[in-house]
Motif scaffolding. Structure first.
Motif, PDB file in Angstrom:
ATOM      1  N   ALA A  46      18.624  -1.391  -6.768  1.00  0.00           N
ATOM      2  CA  ALA A  46      19.391   0.076  -6.326  1.00  0.00           C
ATOM      3  C   ALA A  46      17.851   0.828  -6.781  1.00  0.00           C
ATOM      4  CB  ALA A  46      20.228   0.676  -7.332  1.00  0.00           C
ATOM      5  N   LEU A  47      17.036   1.660  -5.669  1.00  0.00           N
ATOM      6  CA  LEU A  47      15.902   2.067  -6.205  1.00  0.00           C
ATOM      7  C   LEU A  47      16.025   3.106  -7.388  1.00  0.00           C
ATOM      8  CD1 LEU A  47      13.903   3.241  -2.654  1.00  0.00           C
ATOM      9  CD2 LEU A  47      13.164   1.415  -4.400  1.00  0.00           C
ATOM     10  N   PRO A  48      15.081   3.086  -8.583  1.00  0.00           N
ATOM     11  CA  PRO A  48      15.147   4.167 -10.063  1.00  0.00           C
ATOM     12  C   PRO A  48      15.187   5.615  -8.827  1.00  0.00           C
ATOM     13  CG  PRO A  48      13.209   2.727 -10.538  1.00  0.00           C
ATOM     14  CD  PRO A  48      14.170   2.344  -8.697  1.00  0.00           C
TER      15      PRO A  48
ATOM     16  N   SER B 197       0.613  -1.399  -0.189  1.00  0.00           N
ATOM     17  CA  SER B 197      -0.129   0.132  -0.210  1.00  0.00           C
ATOM     18  C   SER B 197       0.854   1.172   0.088  1.00  0.00           C
ATOM     19  CB  SER B 197      -1.110  -0.441   1.087  1.00  0.00           C
ATOM     20  OG  SER B 197      -0.099  -0.202   2.151  1.00  0.00           O
ATOM     21  N   ASP B 198       2.338   1.388   0.513  1.00  0.00           N
ATOM     22  CA  ASP B 198       2.634   2.297   0.214  1.00  0.00           C
ATOM     23  C   ASP B 198       3.467   2.733  -0.983  1.00  0.00           C
ATOM     24  OD1 ASP B 198       4.407   0.441  -0.134  1.00  0.00           O
ATOM     25  OD2 ASP B 198       6.492   0.984   0.894  1.00  0.00           O
ATOM     26  N   ALA B 199       3.249   1.730  -2.235  1.00  0.00           N
ATOM     27  CA  ALA B 199       3.588   2.048  -3.407  1.00  0.00           C
ATOM     28  C   ALA B 199       2.334   3.951  -4.371  1.00  0.00           C
ATOM     29  CB  ALA B 199       3.264   1.534  -4.162  1.00  0.00           C
ATOM     30  N   ALA B 200       1.300   3.354  -3.431  1.00  0.00           N
ATOM     31  CA  ALA B 200       0.124   4.400  -3.944  1.00  0.00           C
ATOM     32  C   ALA B 200       0.572   6.441  -3.158  1.00  0.00           C
ATOM     33  CB  ALA B 200      -0.962   4.300  -3.544  1.00  0.00           C
TER      34      ALA B 200
ATOM     35  N   ILE C 120       6.097   2.338  -9.518  1.00  0.00           N
ATOM     36  CA  ILE C 120       7.356   2.928 -10.992  1.00  0.00           C
ATOM     37  C   ILE C 120       7.468   1.354 -10.889  1.00  0.00           C
ATOM     38  CG2 ILE C 120       9.250   2.979 -12.490  1.00  0.00           C
ATOM     39  CD1 ILE C 120       8.079   5.531 -12.441  1.00  0.00           C
ATOM     40  N   VAL C 121       8.094   1.203  -9.535  1.00  0.00           N
ATOM     41  CA  VAL C 121       8.917  -0.264  -8.776  1.00  0.00           C
ATOM     42  C   VAL C 121       7.499  -2.117  -9.651  1.00  0.00           C
ATOM     43  CG1 VAL C 121      10.054  -1.871  -7.163  1.00  0.00           C
ATOM     44  CG2 VAL C 121      10.691   0.973  -7.622  1.00  0.00           C
ATOM     45  N   ASP C 122       6.368  -1.409  -8.679  1.00  0.00           N
ATOM     46  CA  ASP C 122       5.434  -2.551  -8.227  1.00  0.00           C
ATOM     47  C   ASP C 122       5.341  -2.638  -9.797  1.00  0.00           C
ATOM     48  OD1 ASP C 122       6.067  -3.061  -5.914  1.00  0.00           O
ATOM     49  OD2 ASP C 122       4.483  -1.324  -5.021  1.00  0.00           O
TER      50      ASP C 122
ATOM     51  N   GLY D 254      13.725  11.492 -11.737  1.00  0.00           N
ATOM     52  CA  GLY D 254      14.612  12.534 -12.445  1.00  0.00           C
ATOM     53  C   GLY D 254      15.424  11.657 -13.783  1.00  0.00           C
ATOM     54  N   SER D 255      15.939  10.706 -13.571  1.00  0.00           N
ATOM     55  CA  SER D 255      16.706  10.144 -14.490  1.00  0.00           C
ATOM     56  C   SER D 255      16.099   9.351 -15.454  1.00  0.00           C
ATOM     57  CB  SER D 255      18.420   9.642 -13.426  1.00  0.00           C
ATOM     58  OG  SER D 255      18.227   9.193 -14.932  1.00  0.00           O
ATOM     59  N   VAL D 256      16.338   9.314 -16.334  1.00  0.00           N
ATOM     60  CA  VAL D 256      15.822   8.250 -17.602  1.00  0.00           C
ATOM     61  C   VAL D 256      16.751   7.161 -17.747  1.00  0.00           C
ATOM     62  CG1 VAL D 256      15.856   7.326 -20.322  1.00  0.00           C
ATOM     63  CG2 VAL D 256      15.019   9.993 -18.872  1.00  0.00           C
ATOM     64  N   GLU D 257      18.391   7.336 -17.387  1.00  0.00           N
ATOM     65  CA  GLU D 257      18.863   6.124 -16.673  1.00  0.00           C
ATOM     66  C   GLU D 257      18.561   5.403 -15.906  1.00  0.00           C
ATOM     67  OE1 GLU D 257      23.916   5.531 -16.895  1.00  0.00           O
ATOM     68  OE2 GLU D 257      23.078   7.566 -17.753  1.00  0.00           O
ATOM     69  N   SER D 258      18.662   5.615 -15.250  1.00  0.00           N
ATOM     70  CA  SER D 258      18.380   5.294 -14.051  1.00  0.00           C
ATOM     71  C   SER D 258      16.799   3.810 -13.418  1.00  0.00           C
ATOM     72  CB  SER D 258      18.558   5.951 -12.345  1.00  0.00           C
ATOM     73  OG  SER D 258      17.701   5.827 -10.807  1.00  0.00           O
ATOM     74  N   ILE D 259      16.102   4.802 -14.419  1.00  0.00           N
ATOM     75  CA  ILE D 259      14.809   4.332 -14.399  1.00  0.00           C
ATOM     76  C   ILE D 259      15.167   2.984 -15.286  1.00  0.00           C
ATOM     77  CG2 ILE D 259      12.334   4.176 -15.855  1.00  0.00           C
ATOM     78  CD1 ILE D 259      12.471   7.662 -14.134  1.00  0.00           C
TER      79      ILE D 259
END
Length: 121
Positions: free
Chosen positions: A53-55, A2-5, A12-14, A58-63
């Motif tokens: 690592a969490l994305p 529920s923390d994703a909301a 995004i991770v979920d 603000g970073s396309v590369e990180s996501i």
């Protein structure tokens, strides 16, 4: 989860993990690590734990790196490409551009927004 909301990163991770899971094969989920705010542990099945690592939103590369790392690990655990291109027998590629995060066929023939893979296929 529920923390994703209330947390756009976890949302995004979920969505990514949901698209990578094969519903009929095994459970795939995430959990925070005690005292660690920059990573999560994904778990596939009962034993398969992997730290990522969490994305950074603000970073396309990180996501895209998060998507590729989760995809590579779960593809290895599951033993097949995930998510699979519905037109070909290969994995889709994670792509982040502007405000859209999507799975894209490397041949350019198919795409869907992350979190909608099951619905689109």
């Amino acid at each position: 989860m529920s923390d994703a909301a209330s947390n756009p990163v976890l949302e995004i991770v979920d969505r990514v993990l949901g698209d990578l899971a094969l519903r009929d094969r095994m459970f795939v989920g995430r959990r925070p690590e005690a005292g660690e705010t920059a990573t999560i542990v994904i778990q596939a099945g009962e034993e398969g734990r992997h730290r990522l690592a969490l994305p950074e939103l603000g970073s396309v590369e990180s996501i895209e790196t998060f998507m590729a790392d989760a995809q590579a690990h779960l593809g290895e655990v599951i033993g097949q490409p995930v998510p699979r291109c519905p037109r070909h027998d290969h994995a889709l590629v994670g792509e982040a551009s502007g405000r859209e995060v999507a799975w894209v066929c490397p041949d350019g023939e198919w795409r869907c927004v992350v979190g909608k893979y099951e619905e689109c296929t």
